[in-house]
Design an enzyme around this catalytic site. Structure first.
Site, PDB file in Angstrom:
ATOM      1  N   CYS A   1       0.856  -1.246  -0.164  1.00 18.85           N
ATOM      2  CA  CYS A   1      -0.012   0.135  -0.163  1.00 18.85           C
ATOM      3  C   CYS A   1       0.813   1.310   0.062  1.00 18.85           C
ATOM      4  O   CYS A   1       0.484   2.218  -0.942  1.00 18.85           O
ATOM      5  CB  CYS A   1      -0.974   0.005   1.157  1.00 18.85           C
TER       6      CYS A   1
ATOM      7  N   CYS B   1      -1.554   1.735  -3.258  1.00 20.91           N
ATOM      8  CA  CYS B   1      -2.568   2.604  -2.882  1.00 20.91           C
ATOM      9  C   CYS B   1      -2.047   3.880  -2.883  1.00 20.91           C
ATOM     10  O   CYS B   1      -2.464   4.986  -3.433  1.00 20.91           O
ATOM     11  CB  CYS B   1      -3.258   2.678  -1.582  1.00 20.91           C
TER      12      CYS B   1
ATOM     13  N   LYS C   1       0.221   5.227  -6.017  1.00 19.46           N
ATOM     14  CA  LYS C   1      -0.845   5.398  -7.259  1.00 19.46           C
ATOM     15  C   LYS C   1      -1.780   6.658  -7.017  1.00 19.46           C
ATOM     16  O   LYS C   1      -1.995   7.385  -7.991  1.00 19.46           O
ATOM     17  CB  LYS C   1      -1.630   3.980  -7.257  1.00 19.46           C
TER      18      LYS C   1
ATOM     19  N   TYR D   1      -9.164  -3.268 -11.505  1.00 19.67           N
ATOM     20  CA  TYR D   1      -8.962  -1.776 -11.124  1.00 19.67           C
ATOM     21  C   TYR D   1      -7.543  -1.356 -11.412  1.00 19.67           C
ATOM     22  O   TYR D   1      -7.350  -0.060 -11.623  1.00 19.67           O
ATOM     23  CB  TYR D   1      -9.431  -1.496  -9.734  1.00 19.67           C
TER      24      TYR D   1
ATOM     25  N   GLU E   1      -7.212   2.065 -13.658  1.00 18.91           N
ATOM     26  CA  GLU E   1      -6.387   3.143 -12.816  1.00 18.91           C
ATOM     27  C   GLU E   1      -5.148   3.618 -13.555  1.00 18.91           C
ATOM     28  O   GLU E   1      -4.814   4.813 -13.784  1.00 18.91           O
ATOM     29  CB  GLU E   1      -6.085   2.831 -11.476  1.00 18.91           C
TER      30      GLU E   1
ATOM     31  N   HIS F   1     -27.333  21.089  -2.038  1.00 26.67           N
ATOM     32  CA  HIS F   1     -27.374  21.951  -3.292  1.00 26.67           C
ATOM     33  C   HIS F   1     -26.456  22.977  -3.359  1.00 26.67           C
ATOM     34  O   HIS F   1     -26.434  23.814  -2.410  1.00 26.67           O
ATOM     35  CB  HIS F   1     -28.941  22.092  -3.413  1.00 26.67           C
TER      36      HIS F   1
ATOM     37  N   GLU G   1     -26.122  15.302  -4.141  1.00 22.01           N
ATOM     38  CA  GLU G   1     -27.577  15.325  -3.811  1.00 22.01           C
ATOM     39  C   GLU G   1     -28.403  14.293  -4.555  1.00 22.01           C
ATOM     40  O   GLU G   1     -29.626  13.956  -4.327  1.00 22.01           O
ATOM     41  CB  GLU G   1     -28.151  16.850  -4.120  1.00 22.01           C
TER      42      GLU G   1
HETATM   43  C1  FAD Z   1      -1.000  -0.997  -7.761  1.00 15.46           C
HETATM   44  C2  FAD Z   1      -1.922  -1.107  -6.424  1.00 15.46           C
HETATM   45  C3  FAD Z   1      -2.661  -0.101  -6.000  1.00 15.46           C
HETATM   46  C4  FAD Z   1      -3.589  -0.576  -4.936  1.00 15.46           C
HETATM   47  N1  FAD Z   1      -4.445   0.528  -4.423  1.00 15.46           N
HETATM   48  C5  FAD Z   1      -5.164   0.209  -3.567  1.00 15.46           C
HETATM   49  C6  FAD Z   1      -6.457   0.960  -3.042  1.00 15.46           C
HETATM   50  O1  FAD Z   1      -6.400   2.287  -3.524  1.00 15.46           O
HETATM   51  N2  FAD Z   1      -7.194   1.049  -1.762  1.00 15.46           N
HETATM   52  C7  FAD Z   1      -6.832  -0.319  -0.957  1.00 15.46           C
HETATM   53  O2  FAD Z   1      -7.596  -0.429  -0.223  1.00 15.46           O
HETATM   54  N3  FAD Z   1      -5.960  -1.221  -1.560  1.00 15.46           N
HETATM   55  C8  FAD Z   1      -5.208  -1.025  -2.796  1.00 15.46           C
HETATM   56  N4  FAD Z   1      -4.274  -1.784  -3.071  1.00 15.46           N
HETATM   57  C9  FAD Z   1      -4.185  -3.397  -2.332  1.00 15.46           C
HETATM   58  C10 FAD Z   1      -3.118  -3.148  -1.227  1.00 15.46           C
HETATM   59  O3  FAD Z   1      -2.241  -2.601  -1.287  1.00 15.46           O
HETATM   60  C11 FAD Z   1      -3.153  -4.310  -0.538  1.00 15.46           C
HETATM   61  O4  FAD Z   1      -4.473  -5.042  -0.268  1.00 15.46           O
HETATM   62  C12 FAD Z   1      -2.508  -4.285   0.994  1.00 15.46           C
HETATM   63  O5  FAD Z   1      -1.346  -3.668   0.932  1.00 15.46           O
HETATM   64  C13 FAD Z   1      -2.451  -5.594   1.563  1.00 15.46           C
HETATM   65  O6  FAD Z   1      -1.857  -5.678   2.740  1.00 15.46           O
HETATM   66  P1  FAD Z   1      -0.886  -7.106   3.265  1.00 15.46           P
HETATM   67  O7  FAD Z   1      -0.521  -6.588   4.662  1.00 15.46           O
HETATM   68  O8  FAD Z   1      -1.847  -8.281   3.107  1.00 15.46           O
HETATM   69  O9  FAD Z   1       0.326  -7.301   2.329  1.00 15.46           O
HETATM   70  P2  FAD Z   1       1.367  -6.033   1.722  1.00 15.46           P
HETATM   71  O10 FAD Z   1       0.959  -4.957   2.237  1.00 15.46           O
HETATM   72  O11 FAD Z   1       1.727  -6.423   0.303  1.00 15.46           O
HETATM   73  O12 FAD Z   1       2.752  -6.499   2.655  1.00 15.46           O
HETATM   74  C14 FAD Z   1       3.346  -7.578   2.582  1.00 15.46           C
HETATM   75  C15 FAD Z   1       4.839  -7.404   3.151  1.00 15.46           C
HETATM   76  O13 FAD Z   1       5.520  -8.452   3.353  1.00 15.46           O
HETATM   77  C16 FAD Z   1       6.930  -8.532   2.780  1.00 15.46           C
HETATM   78  N5  FAD Z   1       7.175  -9.809   2.260  1.00 15.46           N
HETATM   79  C17 FAD Z   1       6.774 -10.780   1.963  1.00 15.46           C
HETATM   80  N6  FAD Z   1       7.262 -11.996   2.011  1.00 15.46           N
HETATM   81  C18 FAD Z   1       8.139 -12.064   2.840  1.00 15.46           C
HETATM   82  C19 FAD Z   1       9.144 -12.697   3.627  1.00 15.46           C
HETATM   83  N7  FAD Z   1       9.206 -14.028   3.455  1.00 15.46           N
HETATM   84  N8  FAD Z   1       9.990 -12.128   4.639  1.00 15.46           N
HETATM   85  C20 FAD Z   1       9.700 -10.847   4.857  1.00 15.46           C
HETATM   86  N9  FAD Z   1       8.971 -10.144   4.497  1.00 15.46           N
HETATM   87  C21 FAD Z   1       8.323 -10.424   3.454  1.00 15.46           C
HETATM   88  C22 FAD Z   1       6.547  -7.761   1.483  1.00 15.46           C
HETATM   89  O14 FAD Z   1       8.048  -7.152   0.980  1.00 15.46           O
HETATM   90  C23 FAD Z   1       5.381  -6.514   1.947  1.00 15.46           C
HETATM   91  O15 FAD Z   1       6.311  -5.519   2.665  1.00 15.46           O
HETATM   92  C24 FAD Z   1      -3.422  -1.747  -4.316  1.00 15.46           C
HETATM   93  C25 FAD Z   1      -2.469  -2.664  -4.708  1.00 15.46           C
HETATM   94  C26 FAD Z   1      -1.619  -2.508  -5.886  1.00 15.46           C
HETATM   95  C27 FAD Z   1      -0.554  -3.411  -6.318  1.00 15.46           C
END
Ligand code: FAD
Length: 461
Positions: free
Chosen positions: A43, A48, A51, A180, A184, A438, A443
């Protein structure tokens, strides 16, 4: 002396992992969190936040044009991609530092390393080889872009990860995908001046959204000059003298400077050695969890995109928080995954919550539809050919609003507020009792009086 080095080991410092780590530590647990890339996760670092900053940048193009109708004379604006990306990077650095500071304030130990499962209670830090014994393990490793079939020239294709860090703004870009992220980025690149072709294998973009919304957005994207090609696939990408030549499934070819695939994301489980602990996956390759985010191993939990429930940041955060409260806070919390409001930051923006018309017609005996398409006031003097779209899906028997679908400026902001009413089971009569604000576009939500359609489901024989 405890048999464990920590009470909780969190793998992945993204939205879900960071929230879980902080709350568990605040409940008194000894917590270590491992991150292999940057704290903040998808994110903050490549989702997010960057972006949305690019979406804001792209929208200035319209603002400069529209200003003329309001009496402004604007010199020909000049855009610098390099300045935008540098400023975006500074903001992300700031956010990452804030995330780290918050974790440290909660006394969470941050380890900069990839972490993998050694066995049911032990995690190995790949950077040092150190083994950490944990009473509980939380897997919050998120998702990863999936490019689909291994076509010729796939090495030339970028994902959203790289699109946020390109050295130059591509003059021509082809984006494959209809979700999406694809729409976007199509809006971002078009707004910033690129020629954009969107290729999608299905009938229409945004599968899973209400059909009227899909149709409306496609029309608006086409009006903006985005070429939307449906029922087609990219079959090969070849490097040629002046760019990349993309062959499509209907024998057409398009030459562009960049090719981006936004063809879905997979749960990030590869190489984690989940099998060593016996953590089971579901048929989509995601970690299988119960309503408390507990995996098939009772002291191992998983939250966020790696569980492929609803892949959004606020959902991952809620799941992480609920896990920490349940396991370390002494109160069981179950996350409600129904009626989640969500936005698509396309151009124009989309905000939706609840059922689509088709979903409602499948589930309810009688469904009333209210809809309205109109030109927002700001667009009149601007002379811009773009329309807003509002739709309410209502249970014809109880009058409860089952779904709300908005396309137009600030739809994301509006749907957050509509979400409160829908979570409170508001009826159409409740909406109608509210006085209009308004003149606004919002609205329309309280002034749609005439039903556009009523569908009565035929009784089963
Ligand atoms: C381009 C894009 C736009 C998005 N826009 C939106 C939006 O507008 N609104 C919204 O709500 N959601 C959006 N999302 C989705 C949102 O980013 C994810 O749903 C959210 O980040 C999920 O969180 P998470 O904690 O599951 O994983 P993540 O945020 O992906 O975190 C996982 C972390 O684990 C780390 N990792 C992975 N494997 C290991 C390992 N073995 N050891 C140590 N570290 C590791 C990764 O490096 C990463 O930092 C978007 C996603 C993308 C790709």
């Amino acid at each position: 002396m405890s048999d464990f080095d920590v009470d909780l080991f969190v793998i992945g410092a993204g939205s879900g992992g960071v929230r879980a780590a902080r709350i568990a530590a605040n409940h008194g647990a000894r917590v270590t969190i491992a991150e292999e890339y940057r704290v903040g996760g998808t994110c903050v670092i490549r989702g997010c936040v960057p972006k949305k900053l690019l979406v804001y940048a792209a929208r200035y193009a319209d603002d400069f044009e529209d200003a003329a109708g309001y009496g402004w004379t604007v010199q020909k604006p000049v855009f610098s991609w390099q300045t935008l990306i540098a400023n975006k990077d500074l903001e992300i650095d700031r956010l990452e530092r804030a995330y780290i500071a918050n974790l440290e304030r909660s006394k969470v130990n941050i380890v900069r390393s990839r972490a993998v499962i050694e066995d049911a209670h032990r995690v190995r830090l790949v950077a040092t080889g150190e083994i950490v014994r944990a009473k509980y393990i939380l897997i919050a490793t998120g998702g990863w872009p999936s490019h689909g079939a291994d076509i010729a020239g796939l090495e030339h294709v970028i994902s959203s990860n790289e699109a946020l860090d390109l050295k130059e703004l591509p003059k021509r870009i082809l984006i494959q995908g209809g979700g999406y992220i694809a729409v976007e980025f199509a809006g971002i690149f078009r707004g910033l001046g690129s020629e954009v072709t969107l290729v999608y294998r299905g009938d229409n973009i945004l599968r899973g959204f209400d059909d009227d919304v899909r149709e409306h957005l496609r029309g608006e994207m086409e009006k903006r000059g985005i070429r939307v090609l449906t029922r087609k696939l990219v079959e090969a990408v070849e490097k040629v003298d002046h760019g990349l030549c993309v062959s499509l499934s209907d024998h057409e070819s398009v030459t562009v400077d960049q090719v981006m695939f936004a063809t879905g994301r997979r749960p990030n489980v590869s190489g984690l050695s989940l099998e060593r602990a016996g953590v089971a996956l579901n048929d989509r390759g995601a970690i299988k969890v119960d309503k408390f985010s507990r995996t098939s191993v009772p002291h191992i939990y998983a939250v966020g995109d790696v569980t492929d429930r609803v892949n959004l940041t606020p959902v991952a955060i809620r799941e992480g928080h609920a896990f920490a409260d349940t396991v370390f806070g002494g109160k069981e919390v179950i996350v409600d995954h129904t009626d989640i409001p969500t936005a698509v930051f396309s151009e124009p923006e989309i905000g939706v919550i609840g059922l689509t018309e088709m979903e409602a017609r499948e589930r309810y005996a009688r469904v009333d539809i209210y809809k309205s398409s109109f030109r927002a006031m700001k667009m009149t003097l601007a002379a811009r050919d773009t329309r807003c779209f509002f739709k309410l899906v209502v249970d014809g028997e109880s009058d409860r609003v089952l779904g709300c679908h908005i396309v137009g400026p600030d739809a994301g902001e509006m749907i957050q507020l509509v979400g409160i009413a829908i979570k409170m089971n508001a009826t159409k009569a409740d909406f109608d009792r509210v006085m209009a604000v308004h003149p606004t576009a919002a609205e329309e939500l309280v002034t749609m009086r005439a039903k556009a359609a009523t569908y009565v489901r035929e009784a089963a024989e």
